[in-house]
Each structure stands twice: as C-alpha cells, then as structure tokens.
Design a protein around this motif. Structure first.
Motif: not given
Length: 274
Positions: A22, A25, A28, A35-41
């Motif tokens: 985390s 994220a 980021d 980036a959108t991957w931060a939310t999923w992280m």
C-alpha cells in the motif's frame, strides 16, 4: 494431570506484504497524474489486512473455547500470542485502507492527504511491531542485505517521485544522505511527494542503520567477551592444575606418614626380641 499450553503461530509475511504494497499507492495519489492501479492496491491491501484480523479473531475464539474445555479437564489455559489492541488496530487499518481507495486523490484534497498520512504512520508502527521479531533474530549479513535493499528501494522511490532526480544514481545518493541524516544539499527533495517520502526514509534509516550498527557492536563485544572468557578459563585451568598437584603432594605425604606409623610398631617388636 500434566499441564499443556498451546500457542498459535501464523506467518507474518502476508500482513507485511499487504502493508508494504500500500506504500506505492499512498505516494501515487500525490502524483500529478495518479495511476488507476493505486486504487486497486489499496483495495487488495485492505482486504488482506481485514482477513488477517478476522483470522486472529477466529483463532482467539477457538483458543478460548479450547481453554474452557481443558480447564474442565484440569489442563492449563490455552494462550493466544496477539494482543487485543493489535487486533483492533488491524481492523482499523483494513477499513482505513478501503476508505483510502474511495477518497479523492491527495494532490487535490488536503483532508485526504492528512488522512492518508495518519494511516501511513499507523502502518509504519504496525510494520515495525510485526517485523521486529524477524529482525532481532537476523544475523549481520542479512541485516546488511536488508539495509542495502531498503536504500535501493528508497533510491528508486526518489527517482520515481521527485522530478528533480534525473537518474537512479542520484536517487540512491539522496536515499543514503537522507537515511543517514547527513544532508549534503547537492540533491534535495523538490516535490511534496518526495518530501513526505523523505520523512519515512529518515525513520527507516534510523531503524535499519541502528540494527546494523548494533549488530556490528555486538559482534565486537562478543569477541571481547569470548577473549575474556578464554582468559578466565585459562586461569581456572592453571589454578585447578595447582590444586591437583598440591592434593597429590598431600596424598603422598599422608601415605608416607601412614607407612611410617605402621612401621613403628614392627620396629619396636624387633627391638624387644633382640
């Protein structure tokens, strides 16, 4: 009846990986183009932490149930190695990570940035609590590898977060000077994300470098202690050798006196006969 004591042990690596995952994220969300991957992280880390807390609660209930049963049989109470405060903190961190996933980005919302900063401090505290038993049982070689790895990751982090850091080498130098609290000033954090990152680099630097220096000091102290122990053992051996020689001498003198005492009556008898 003989007492029995059971303690559940779980591998801390799932929790460690979730908390560490985390961290990117968090930083980021302060970048100009998150980036959108931060939310999923955040989501994945939150569910892992909640799963860890749920498994701790479930194991504690099983232990309590087993303890009541064994108390009826006269056995000792089962124990659970996790404190209730740590379990509550895990529940809070898991829910907070999920909440961080739906909050606005930190670069556009100051309350969201403050919230994520508070959660990051709690996560750092939890990381230290979980990893401390692992670090205290680590030798000097592994600590050096750990320190080099931490500095390497921090250097990559500075290269990623700070637009003023043009190369990875500059990031590594900035990570080292920040962790060692040297502060030469040739390369400095120039963005909000890298300044916040430098705060945690200082804390990590204190922790890791302190462990390395403490391990080196313990190695020298242990060498000196072993030298003193060898000298003490050598003196003890010499003293024991002297004592053994004195005892042997006393035994020889005692045998001579006993022989003389036995021989005296025989000599008296011979004189009388003559």
């Amino acid at each position: 009846m003989p007492t029995r004591r059971h303690r559940f042990h779980r591998s801390p690596w799932a929790m460690l990986i979730a908390l560490i995952a985390s961290v990117p994220a968090f930083y980021d969300s302060m970048m100009p183009t998150p980036a959108t991957w931060a939310t999923w992280m955040y989501v994945v880390s939150g569910f892992v932490v909640l799963g860890w807390a749920w498994s701790a609660r479930r194991a504690a209930r099983l232990v309590q149930h087993g303890g009541d049963r064994h108390r009826q049989l006269g056995d000792d109470t089962h124990t659970w190695g996790m404190r209730p405060s740590e379990e509550r903190l895990d529940w809070f961190l898991g829910a907070s990570l999920l909440l961080s996933a739906v909050l606005p980005q930190s670069n556009v919302s100051e309350p969201a940035l403050v919230w994520r900063l508070v959660i990051s401090v709690l996560m750092l505290y939890r990381l230290l609590k979980i990893s401390m038993p692992l670090l205290t049982e680590t030798g000097l070689a592994r600590l050096l590898v750990l320190g080099a790895s931490v500095l390497g990751l921090c250097g990559i982090g500075f290269y990623w977060l700070d637009p003023g850091v043009k190369t990875v080498n500059e990031g590594l130098w900035l990570a080292f000077s920040t962790a060692a609290t040297v502060g030469y000033g040739d390369v400095v954090p120039s963005s909000t994300a890298s300044r916040v990152f430098s705060v945690f680099v200082v804390l990590l630097g204190y922790g890791v470098l302190s462990l390395v220096t403490a391990s080196i000091a313990a190695m020298f102290v242990g060498t000196q202690e072993r030298k003193v122990e060898r000298e003490i053992l050598r003196d003890m051996h010499e003293q024991l050798k002297t004592v053994h020689e004195e005892i042997a001498q006393l035994r020889a003198e005692l045998r001579a006196e006993l022989r003389a005492a036995r021989q005296a009556p025989e000599d008296d008898d011979q004189r009388k006969r003559q």
